[in-house]
Design a protein around this motif. Structure first.
Motif, mmCIF file in Angstrom:
data_model
loop_
_atom_site.group_PDB
_atom_site.id
_atom_site.type_symbol
_atom_site.label_atom_id
_atom_site.label_comp_id
_atom_site.label_asym_id
_atom_site.label_seq_id
_atom_site.Cartn_x
_atom_site.Cartn_y
_atom_site.Cartn_z
ATOM 1 N N ILE A 1 0.841 -1.203 0.000
ATOM 2 C CA ILE A 1 0.000 0.000 0.000
ATOM 3 C C ILE A 1 0.871 1.247 0.000
ATOM 4 N N LYS A 2 0.531 2.178 -0.868
ATOM 5 C CA LYS A 2 1.287 3.429 -0.973
ATOM 6 C C LYS A 2 0.729 4.494 -0.033
ATOM 7 N N ARG A 3 -0.596 4.623 0.008
ATOM 8 C CA ARG A 3 -1.222 5.584 0.908
ATOM 9 C C ARG A 3 -2.668 5.185 1.151
ATOM 10 N N ALA A 4 -3.221 5.727 2.230
ATOM 11 C CA ALA A 4 -4.619 5.477 2.582
ATOM 12 C C ALA A 4 -5.321 6.807 2.776
ATOM 13 N N VAL A 5 -6.574 6.867 2.326
ATOM 14 C CA VAL A 5 -7.383 8.075 2.473
ATOM 15 C C VAL A 5 -8.605 7.720 3.311
ATOM 16 N N PHE A 6 -8.784 8.426 4.418
ATOM 17 C CA PHE A 6 -9.912 8.200 5.315
ATOM 18 C C PHE A 6 -10.912 9.345 5.149
ATOM 19 N N GLN A 7 -12.147 8.995 4.830
ATOM 20 C CA GLN A 7 -13.192 9.996 4.655
ATOM 21 C C GLN A 7 -14.065 10.008 5.908
ATOM 22 N N LEU A 8 -13.943 11.058 6.715
ATOM 23 C CA LEU A 8 -14.685 11.175 7.949
ATOM 24 C C LEU A 8 -16.024 11.880 7.716
ATOM 25 N N HIS A 9 -16.799 12.003 8.789
ATOM 26 C CA HIS A 9 -18.080 12.707 8.704
ATOM 27 C C HIS A 9 -17.831 14.178 8.359
ATOM 28 N N PRO A 10 -18.707 14.805 7.557
ATOM 29 C CA PRO A 10 -18.490 16.206 7.152
ATOM 30 C C PRO A 10 -18.401 17.189 8.309
ATOM 31 N N SER A 11 -18.858 16.808 9.500
ATOM 32 C CA SER A 11 -18.790 17.726 10.640
ATOM 33 C C SER A 11 -17.364 17.919 11.140
ATOM 34 N N PHE A 12 -16.427 17.050 10.750
ATOM 35 C CA PHE A 12 -15.032 17.201 11.158
ATOM 36 C C PHE A 12 -14.338 18.244 10.283
ATOM 37 N N ASN A 13 -13.379 18.948 10.888
ATOM 38 C CA ASN A 13 -12.536 19.825 10.099
ATOM 39 C C ASN A 13 -11.659 18.978 9.183
ATOM 40 N N ASN A 14 -11.565 19.369 7.922
ATOM 41 C CA ASN A 14 -10.787 18.613 6.947
ATOM 42 C C ASN A 14 -11.167 17.142 7.004
ATOM 43 N N PRO A 15 -12.403 16.777 6.608
ATOM 44 C CA PRO A 15 -12.869 15.394 6.755
ATOM 45 C C PRO A 15 -12.136 14.377 5.893
ATOM 46 N N THR A 16 -11.451 14.827 4.832
ATOM 47 C CA THR A 16 -10.681 13.900 4.000
ATOM 48 C C THR A 16 -9.238 13.886 4.492
ATOM 49 N N ARG A 17 -8.836 12.778 5.111
ATOM 50 C CA ARG A 17 -7.496 12.687 5.692
ATOM 51 C C ARG A 17 -6.651 11.715 4.867
ATOM 52 N N VAL A 18 -5.480 12.153 4.477
ATOM 53 C CA VAL A 18 -4.576 11.355 3.653
ATOM 54 C C VAL A 18 -3.375 10.939 4.492
ATOM 55 N N VAL A 19 -3.105 9.640 4.548
ATOM 56 C CA VAL A 19 -1.940 9.104 5.260
ATOM 57 C C VAL A 19 -0.994 8.533 4.213
ATOM 58 N N GLU A 20 0.150 9.158 4.061
ATOM 59 C CA GLU A 20 1.058 8.836 2.969
ATOM 60 C C GLU A 20 2.019 7.691 3.267
ATOM 61 N N SER A 21 2.103 7.245 4.510
ATOM 62 C CA SER A 21 3.057 6.187 4.841
ATOM 63 C C SER A 21 2.505 5.368 6.009
ATOM 64 N N PRO A 22 2.970 4.129 6.148
ATOM 65 C CA PRO A 22 2.511 3.300 7.261
ATOM 66 C C PRO A 22 3.064 3.812 8.598
ATOM 67 N N PRO A 23 2.366 3.508 9.694
ATOM 68 C CA PRO A 23 1.095 2.784 9.783
ATOM 69 C C PRO A 23 -0.067 3.616 9.259
ATOM 70 N N PHE A 24 -0.999 2.963 8.586
ATOM 71 C CA PHE A 24 -2.112 3.662 7.951
ATOM 72 C C PHE A 24 -3.245 3.795 8.968
ATOM 73 N N GLU A 25 -3.247 4.902 9.676
ATOM 74 C CA GLU A 25 -4.212 5.117 10.744
ATOM 75 C C GLU A 25 -4.323 6.603 11.054
ATOM 76 N N LEU A 26 -5.385 6.948 11.777
ATOM 77 C CA LEU A 26 -5.523 8.298 12.302
ATOM 78 C C LEU A 26 -6.402 8.244 13.537
ATOM 79 N N SER A 27 -6.213 9.219 14.422
ATOM 80 C CA SER A 27 -6.980 9.291 15.668
ATOM 81 C C SER A 27 -7.733 10.615 15.728
#
Length: 270
Positions: A90-116
């Motif tokens: 995997i090269k990168r992962a994109v997490f699409q959160l609920h629109p109520s979050f600031n910047n709901p589209t989060r891009v993780v360019e390197s492992p570990p592929f996660e966000l909090s």
């Protein structure tokens, strides 16, 4: 031609209504067909590479720190089924959160592929995986329901016991490129077949930064104690137990039916 296999199961899954309306018609993950790309070497006919993955969320109640708008801290992730680094595929992962979050589209360019994040509502998270050039040129879309509450428990929440919801899946790449196969043939996160001796693979070309200090390996992850274990043996045991239960119910229903018929066939006393 990557595609997800039919073998898929999850842990601690439930439907339950959330504080935020769920997206309609959640879709099963499926990778799009990989097109031929120049400069990637030959493709291996009649060969498949399998990558077991787990994607899910872990959420903790904040206890005394909880507020109306921030009651839980949670982490969404994609990890290797045995917690190995997925950066080799995997090269990168994109997490699409609920629109109520600031910047709901989060891009993780390197492992570990996660966000909090912190929040108060449950919603469906869209996860898009993008692969290295010699793996696949199309993205794979996954969908996961964030859970914040233990539905089976009616007592007070605990700050020490998180809500864990994970799903297991396998990404299958058919007719992989020789460069891809050569790079992952000895990688613990990837399942590869034995090739005939007549096939000579090119030298493995590592991807820059992927193996630096095993940065994507989740074996020492601070949340690893909560990760669920997935194995074929466990699944077979569950299926066998379920089959026995079904057979027992069928046998009980047949006995009840026969007893009822016997009662009806007895002659009445005049």
């Amino acid at each position: 031609m990557p595609q997800t296999s039919a073998r898929k199961h999850g842990g601690d899954q439930s439907d339950g209504s959330g504080s935020v309306p769920k997206s309609k018609n959640p879709k099963t993950s499926k990778a799009s067909e990989d097109g031929e790309k120049k400069g990637l070497g030959k493709r291996l006919k009649d060969v498949e590479i399998s990558v077991p993955i787990v994607y899910g969320t872990i959420s903790f109640w904040l206890g005394k720190k909880a507020s109306d708008y921030q009651s839980h801290k949670w982490t969404v992730y994609v990890r290797g089924a045995s917690n190995e680094d997925l950066g080799v595929v995997i090269k990168r992962a994109v997490f699409q959160l609920h629109p109520s979050f600031n910047n709901p589209t989060r891009v993780v360019e390197s492992p570990p592929f996660e966000l909090s994040e912190c929040g108060w509502g449950e919603f469906e998270i869209a996860i898009s995986l993008f692969f290295h050039n010699d793996v696949c040129d199309k993205q794979l879309d996954l969908y996961h329901q964030l859970k914040l509450y233990h539905e089976e428990e009616s007592g007070p929440q605990s700050t020490k016991k998180p809500v864990v919801m994970e799903s297991y899946d396998e990404i299958v790449f058919s007719e992989p490129s020789e460069s891809f196969f050569a790079r992952v043939q000895n990688h613990p996160a990837v399942v590869v077949p034995r090739l005939p001796p007549s096939i000579n693979l090119p030298p493995a070309v590592p991807i820059d930064g992927v193996n630096d200090k095993k940065r994507g390996d989740t074996k020492d992850h601070p949340l690893s104690q909560w990760f669920l274990n997935f194995s074929e043996a466990d699944e077979l045991l569950k299926l066998a137990t379920a089959r026995q239960q079904v057979q027992a119910h069928i046998a009980a229903a047949r006995r009840q039916l026969m007893d009822g018929q016997a009662q009806q066939s007895k002659p009445s006393l005049g």
